[in-house]
Design a protein around this motif. Structure first.
Motif, PDB file in Angstrom:
ATOM      1  N   TYR A   1     -21.251 -27.445   1.719  1.00 36.87           N
ATOM      2  CA  TYR A   1     -21.649 -28.803   0.826  1.00 36.87           C
ATOM      3  C   TYR A   1     -22.656 -29.264   1.153  1.00 36.87           C
ATOM      4  CZ  TYR A   1     -21.106 -32.791  -1.948  1.00 36.87           C
ATOM      5  OH  TYR A   1     -21.232 -33.865  -2.562  1.00 36.87           O
ATOM      6  N   ALA A   2     -23.031 -29.687   2.360  1.00 40.00           N
ATOM      7  CA  ALA A   2     -24.168 -30.313   3.010  1.00 40.00           C
ATOM      8  C   ALA A   2     -25.197 -29.727   2.846  1.00 40.00           C
ATOM      9  CB  ALA A   2     -24.270 -30.507   4.502  1.00 40.00           C
ATOM     10  N   VAL A   3     -25.347 -28.148   3.010  1.00 42.24           N
ATOM     11  CA  VAL A   3     -26.380 -27.310   2.655  1.00 42.24           C
ATOM     12  C   VAL A   3     -26.902 -27.277   0.979  1.00 42.24           C
ATOM     13  CG1 VAL A   3     -27.259 -24.890   2.719  1.00 42.24           C
ATOM     14  CG2 VAL A   3     -26.411 -25.817   4.721  1.00 42.24           C
ATOM     15  N   SER A   4     -25.742 -27.257   0.448  1.00 37.67           N
ATOM     16  CA  SER A   4     -26.100 -27.286  -1.234  1.00 37.67           C
ATOM     17  C   SER A   4     -26.489 -28.395  -1.566  1.00 37.67           C
ATOM     18  CB  SER A   4     -24.708 -27.137  -1.973  1.00 37.67           C
ATOM     19  OG  SER A   4     -24.060 -28.023  -1.830  1.00 37.67           O
ATOM     20  N   GLY A   5     -26.490 -29.652  -0.698  1.00 34.58           N
ATOM     21  CA  GLY A   5     -27.252 -30.731  -1.159  1.00 34.58           C
ATOM     22  C   GLY A   5     -28.618 -30.991  -0.448  1.00 34.58           C
ATOM     23  N   GLY A   6     -28.911 -29.983   0.351  1.00 34.19           N
ATOM     24  CA  GLY A   6     -30.414 -30.124   0.949  1.00 34.19           C
ATOM     25  C   GLY A   6     -30.539 -30.125   2.419  1.00 34.19           C
ATOM     26  N   ALA A   7     -29.279 -30.232   3.167  1.00 36.89           N
ATOM     27  CA  ALA A   7     -29.471 -30.008   4.573  1.00 36.89           C
ATOM     28  C   ALA A   7     -29.616 -28.614   4.911  1.00 36.89           C
ATOM     29  CB  ALA A   7     -27.937 -30.333   5.210  1.00 36.89           C
ATOM     30  N   VAL A   8     -30.015 -28.340   6.220  1.00 41.83           N
ATOM     31  CA  VAL A   8     -30.217 -27.141   6.792  1.00 41.83           C
ATOM     32  C   VAL A   8     -29.573 -27.033   8.296  1.00 41.83           C
ATOM     33  CG1 VAL A   8     -32.085 -25.807   7.873  1.00 41.83           C
ATOM     34  CG2 VAL A   8     -32.752 -27.045   5.919  1.00 41.83           C
ATOM     35  N   LEU A   9     -28.837 -26.070   8.252  1.00 47.44           N
ATOM     36  CA  LEU A   9     -28.216 -25.654   9.647  1.00 47.44           C
ATOM     37  C   LEU A   9     -29.204 -25.359  10.737  1.00 47.44           C
ATOM     38  CD1 LEU A   9     -25.325 -25.257  11.026  1.00 47.44           C
ATOM     39  CD2 LEU A   9     -25.820 -22.900  10.540  1.00 47.44           C
ATOM     40  N   ALA A  10     -28.917 -26.362  11.944  1.00 44.80           N
ATOM     41  CA  ALA A  10     -29.895 -26.415  13.071  1.00 44.80           C
ATOM     42  C   ALA A  10     -29.930 -25.030  13.511  1.00 44.80           C
ATOM     43  CB  ALA A  10     -29.782 -27.434  13.850  1.00 44.80           C
ATOM     44  N   GLY A  11     -30.818 -24.350  14.076  1.00 44.13           N
ATOM     45  CA  GLY A  11     -30.846 -23.304  14.946  1.00 44.13           C
ATOM     46  C   GLY A  11     -30.044 -23.362  16.255  1.00 44.13           C
ATOM     47  N   PHE A  12     -30.071 -24.605  16.908  1.00 46.94           N
ATOM     48  CA  PHE A  12     -29.229 -24.996  17.824  1.00 46.94           C
ATOM     49  C   PHE A  12     -28.184 -25.347  17.946  1.00 46.94           C
ATOM     50  CE2 PHE A  12     -28.818 -27.414  21.874  1.00 46.94           C
ATOM     51  CZ  PHE A  12     -28.483 -26.470  22.888  1.00 46.94           C
ATOM     52  N   GLN A  13     -26.992 -24.813  18.252  1.00 48.85           N
ATOM     53  CA  GLN A  13     -25.610 -25.323  18.067  1.00 48.85           C
ATOM     54  C   GLN A  13     -24.953 -25.708  19.584  1.00 48.85           C
ATOM     55  OE1 GLN A  13     -24.385 -26.326  15.205  1.00 48.85           O
ATOM     56  NE2 GLN A  13     -26.273 -25.934  14.302  1.00 48.85           N
ATOM     57  N   PRO A  14     -24.964 -26.844  20.100  1.00 47.87           N
ATOM     58  CA  PRO A  14     -24.634 -26.925  21.365  1.00 47.87           C
ATOM     59  C   PRO A  14     -23.054 -26.989  21.762  1.00 47.87           C
ATOM     60  CG  PRO A  14     -25.235 -29.085  20.285  1.00 47.87           C
ATOM     61  CD  PRO A  14     -25.579 -27.988  19.475  1.00 47.87           C
ATOM     62  N   GLN A  15     -22.278 -27.149  20.501  1.00 45.91           N
ATOM     63  CA  GLN A  15     -20.682 -26.944  20.684  1.00 45.91           C
ATOM     64  C   GLN A  15     -20.018 -26.319  19.627  1.00 45.91           C
ATOM     65  OE1 GLN A  15     -21.253 -31.506  20.385  1.00 45.91           O
ATOM     66  NE2 GLN A  15     -19.353 -31.439  21.783  1.00 45.91           N
ATOM     67  N   VAL A  16     -18.977 -25.611  20.158  1.00 53.58           N
ATOM     68  CA  VAL A  16     -18.227 -24.559  19.221  1.00 53.58           C
ATOM     69  C   VAL A  16     -17.647 -25.493  17.740  1.00 53.58           C
ATOM     70  CG1 VAL A  16     -16.306 -23.117  19.057  1.00 53.58           C
ATOM     71  CG2 VAL A  16     -18.007 -23.111  20.972  1.00 53.58           C
ATOM     72  N   ASP A  17     -16.971 -26.450  18.247  1.00 56.01           N
ATOM     73  CA  ASP A  17     -16.379 -27.551  17.176  1.00 56.01           C
ATOM     74  C   ASP A  17     -17.142 -28.500  16.505  1.00 56.01           C
ATOM     75  OD1 ASP A  17     -16.540 -28.960  19.638  1.00 56.01           O
ATOM     76  OD2 ASP A  17     -14.459 -29.617  19.422  1.00 56.01           O
ATOM     77  N   VAL A  18     -18.561 -28.332  16.643  1.00 58.75           N
ATOM     78  CA  VAL A  18     -19.270 -29.325  16.167  1.00 58.75           C
ATOM     79  C   VAL A  18     -20.536 -28.460  15.306  1.00 58.75           C
ATOM     80  CG1 VAL A  18     -20.985 -31.226  16.154  1.00 58.75           C
ATOM     81  CG2 VAL A  18     -18.974 -31.314  17.547  1.00 58.75           C
ATOM     82  N   ARG A  19     -21.004 -29.033  14.066  1.00 59.30           N
ATOM     83  CA  ARG A  19     -22.192 -28.346  13.552  1.00 59.30           C
ATOM     84  C   ARG A  19     -23.280 -29.287  13.260  1.00 59.30           C
ATOM     85  NH1 ARG A  19     -19.384 -24.844  14.548  1.00 59.30           N
ATOM     86  NH2 ARG A  19     -18.625 -23.001  13.586  1.00 59.30           N
ATOM     87  N   VAL A  20     -24.457 -28.942  13.948  1.00 60.80           N
ATOM     88  CA  VAL A  20     -25.608 -29.783  13.624  1.00 60.80           C
ATOM     89  C   VAL A  20     -26.277 -29.280  12.582  1.00 60.80           C
ATOM     90  CG1 VAL A  20     -27.761 -30.748  14.818  1.00 60.80           C
ATOM     91  CG2 VAL A  20     -25.607 -30.251  16.422  1.00 60.80           C
ATOM     92  N   TYR A  21     -26.685 -30.236  11.552  1.00 54.50           N
ATOM     93  CA  TYR A  21     -27.295 -29.977  10.625  1.00 54.50           C
ATOM     94  C   TYR A  21     -28.652 -31.094  10.530  1.00 54.50           C
ATOM     95  CZ  TYR A  21     -23.774 -27.270   8.726  1.00 54.50           C
ATOM     96  OH  TYR A  21     -22.879 -26.336   8.282  1.00 54.50           O
ATOM     97  N   LEU A  22     -29.916 -30.472   9.868  1.00 55.69           N
ATOM     98  CA  LEU A  22     -30.786 -31.493   9.679  1.00 55.69           C
ATOM     99  C   LEU A  22     -30.818 -32.016   8.327  1.00 55.69           C
ATOM    100  CD1 LEU A  22     -33.535 -29.490  11.467  1.00 55.69           C
ATOM    101  CD2 LEU A  22     -32.134 -31.141  12.277  1.00 55.69           C
ATOM    102  N   ASP A  23     -31.079 -33.206   7.982  1.00 52.60           N
ATOM    103  CA  ASP A  23     -31.245 -33.782   6.697  1.00 52.60           C
ATOM    104  C   ASP A  23     -32.564 -33.518   6.251  1.00 52.60           C
ATOM    105  OD1 ASP A  23     -33.004 -35.869   7.355  1.00 52.60           O
ATOM    106  OD2 ASP A  23     -31.381 -37.372   7.484  1.00 52.60           O
TER     107      ASP A  23
END
Length: 122
Positions: free
Chosen positions: A88-110
């Motif tokens: 949903y976040a990506v469909s609205g314009g976010a980008v999944l960050a290339g670096f993900q420091p945790q398994v149970d968290v996803r970092v996105y860029l607005d």
């Protein structure tokens, strides 16, 4: 003292406010009373988000290296389903960050480059 909002700078305050309004949903009220300034407030009250246009805005780098513009703040947003919320976040314009420091968290860029985290309570 009472914290009323966190303010995010960007090159276009209104566009960034609209992104977060779509992301957070109808339980948040969007107001744009002046040029270069917008606010989002939860319907039930509490601290919100504000957005300010900064003409000299420099997009942060995630993760930052030496000499890079670092993020100054990030938002943690609890979700029920990490994959669904991420799509949903990506469909609205976010980008999944290339670096993900945790398994149970996803970092996105607005759209302005601010990192935000989607996470599920375990």
């Amino acid at each position: 003292m009472k914290l009323t909002a966190a303010v995010l700078d960007s090159a276009d305050a209104n566009a960034l406010a609209e992104f977060y309004h779509r992301l957070l949903g109808a339980s948040w009220v969007l107001r744009s009373d002046e040029v270069g300034w917008a606010t989002l407030r939860p319907v039930g009250g509490g601290a919100g988000l504000s957005f300010q246009t900064e003409v000299a805005y420099v997009r942060p780098v995630w993760p930052a290296g030496p000499g890079d513009q670092q993020m100054m703040v990030h938002l943690d947003i609890e979700v029920d389903d990490l994959e669904l919320a991420g799509s949903y976040a990506v469909s609205g314009g976010a980008v999944l960050a290339g670096f993900q420091p945790q398994v149970d968290v996803r970092v996105y860029l607005d759209p302005a480059g601010h990192p935000f985290c989607l996470w599920v309570r375990s």
